[in-house]
Design a protein around this motif. Structure first.
Motif, PDB file in Angstrom:
ATOM      1  N   TYR A 119       7.886   6.019   9.784  1.00  0.00           N
ATOM      2  CA  TYR A 119       6.708   5.233  10.129  1.00  0.00           C
ATOM      3  C   TYR A 119       6.909   4.527  11.477  1.00  0.00           C
TER       4      TYR A 119
ATOM      5  N   THR B 210       0.844  -1.178   0.000  1.00  0.00           N
ATOM      6  CA  THR B 210       0.000   0.000   0.000  1.00  0.00           C
ATOM      7  C   THR B 210       0.885   1.235   0.000  1.00  0.00           C
ATOM      8  N   SER B 211       0.481   2.260  -0.704  1.00  0.00           N
ATOM      9  CA  SER B 211       1.216   3.518  -0.670  1.00  0.00           C
ATOM     10  C   SER B 211       0.326   4.607  -0.098  1.00  0.00           C
ATOM     11  N   PRO B 212       0.637   5.109   1.102  1.00  0.00           N
ATOM     12  CA  PRO B 212      -0.186   6.119   1.744  1.00  0.00           C
ATOM     13  C   PRO B 212       0.292   7.536   1.472  1.00  0.00           C
TER      14      PRO B 212
ATOM     15  N   ALA C 182       4.761   9.653   6.220  1.00  0.00           N
ATOM     16  CA  ALA C 182       5.046   8.334   6.786  1.00  0.00           C
ATOM     17  C   ALA C 182       4.871   8.340   8.304  1.00  0.00           C
TER      18      ALA C 182
ATOM     19  N   ASP D  93      -1.724   4.054  12.234  1.00  0.00           N
ATOM     20  CA  ASP D  93      -1.742   2.601  12.331  1.00  0.00           C
ATOM     21  C   ASP D  93      -1.592   2.124  13.770  1.00  0.00           C
TER      22      ASP D  93
ATOM     23  N   SER E 191       1.259   8.265   9.149  1.00  0.00           N
ATOM     24  CA  SER E 191       0.732   6.911   8.933  1.00  0.00           C
ATOM     25  C   SER E 191       1.081   5.990  10.090  1.00  0.00           C
TER      26      SER E 191
ATOM     27  N   SER F 281       1.901  -4.355   4.887  1.00  0.00           N
ATOM     28  CA  SER F 281       3.152  -3.716   4.504  1.00  0.00           C
ATOM     29  C   SER F 281       2.847  -2.429   3.753  1.00  0.00           C
ATOM     30  N   TYR F 282       3.875  -1.667   3.501  1.00  0.00           N
ATOM     31  CA  TYR F 282       3.764  -0.434   2.725  1.00  0.00           C
ATOM     32  C   TYR F 282       4.827  -0.421   1.643  1.00  0.00           C
ATOM     33  N   ASP F 283       4.538   0.306   0.619  1.00  0.00           N
ATOM     34  CA  ASP F 283       5.539   0.643  -0.389  1.00  0.00           C
ATOM     35  C   ASP F 283       5.897   2.096  -0.122  1.00  0.00           C
ATOM     36  N   PHE F 284       7.046   2.317   0.463  1.00  0.00           N
ATOM     37  CA  PHE F 284       7.458   3.663   0.826  1.00  0.00           C
ATOM     38  C   PHE F 284       8.259   4.346  -0.270  1.00  0.00           C
TER      39      PHE F 284
END
Length: 189
Positions: A164, A2-4, A62, A69, A65, A85-88
Motif C-alpha cells: 500500500y 476498512t478491508s479493501p 493493496a 488513495d 489501493s 486506516s486499513y485492516d490488511f
C-alpha cells in the motif's frame, strides 16, 4: 478499519470514481495513469487469486489501493476518500508461508529503498511541496505499520502495508511530486 482486499471491493471503488479534472489537462493524464495502474493491479490480483497465489493477490490489491488513495488525496477524482486506516489481514494458507515470508521481506526492502530514493520536487514554498511531504509521510507510515505487524508475526498485514505504501509513492512519482534521487528502476516511470 476498512478491508479493501477483494477484487469486488476494488472494482466497486473504481466504479465510484468521478473524474475531477478537465479532459486534456496535464492532471487528466496523471489521473488516467493512476486509474490505469489501479485497474491493472486489480486485474493482476484477480489472476493471482484464480491461480491460488493469494500472497501476490493480496500484494496486488493493496498496491492498487495505495494508488487509488494517493489519487484521491491529490484530488484527481471524486467518489473516494482516503480511509483513516486499513485492516490488511488476509487468510494465507500455511502452504504459502514461505512465499509470504519471502515477499514480505522483499517488499519491506523495496518500500525502504523507494523512500530513500525520492525527494520532494516542488519548491518548498508551494502547496505541492506539502502534498509531496504528505505522500512521502503516507509511505513512511505504511513502512512503520508494516514493521510493527511483521514484528508480531502478522506477515499478511505487513505485506499489505508495504504494498500500500509503495503504491502511494509510485503514484506520487507519476504525479511529479518527487525527484528520483536513487533507484529509478523501482518506479513506474
Amino acid at each position: 478499519m476498512t478491508s479493501p482486499f477483494s477484487g469486488d471491493a476494488l472494482e466497486a471503488a473504481l466504479d465510484e470514481i468521478v473524474p475531477a479534472v478537465p479532459e486534456g489537462s496535464a492532471l487528466a493524464r496523471v489521473e488516467a495513469c493512476v486509474l490505469r495502474m489501479a485497474e491493472s493491479y486489480l486485474s493482476d490480483g484477480r489472476v493471482f487469486a484464480a491461480r491460488g497465489d493469494l500472497v501476490n493477490a493480496h500484494a496486488s490489491f493493496a498496491y492498487a489501493s495505495g494508488w487509488l488513495d494517493a489519487g484521491a488525496y491529490l484530488g484527481l477524482y471524486g467518489g473516494r476518500t482516503v480511509p483513516p486506516s486499513y485492516d490488511f489481514a488476509a487468510h494465507i494458507p500455511p502452504s504459502l508461508a514461505g512465499h509470504l515470508e519471502e515477499k514480505t521481506a522483499r517488499y519491506e526492502r523495496l518500500l525502504s529503498q523507494a523512500l530513500s530514493s525520492v525527494e520532494p520536487a516542488p519548491d518548498a514554498e508551494t502547496p505541492m511541496f506539502s502534498a509531496a511531504c504528505r505522500v512521502r509521510a503516507a509511505g513512511r507510515a505504511a513502512l512503520t505499520d508494516g514493521q510493527g505487524h511483521a514484528g508480531c508475526g502478522r506477515l499478511a498485514e505487513a505485506l499489505g502495508w508495504y504494498s500500500y505504501g509503495y503504491g502511494w509513492l509510485d503514484a506520487g512519482v507519476q504525479a511529479g511530486l518527487f525527484a528520483i534521487t536513487g533507484s529509478r528502476e523501482i518506479f513506474t516511470v
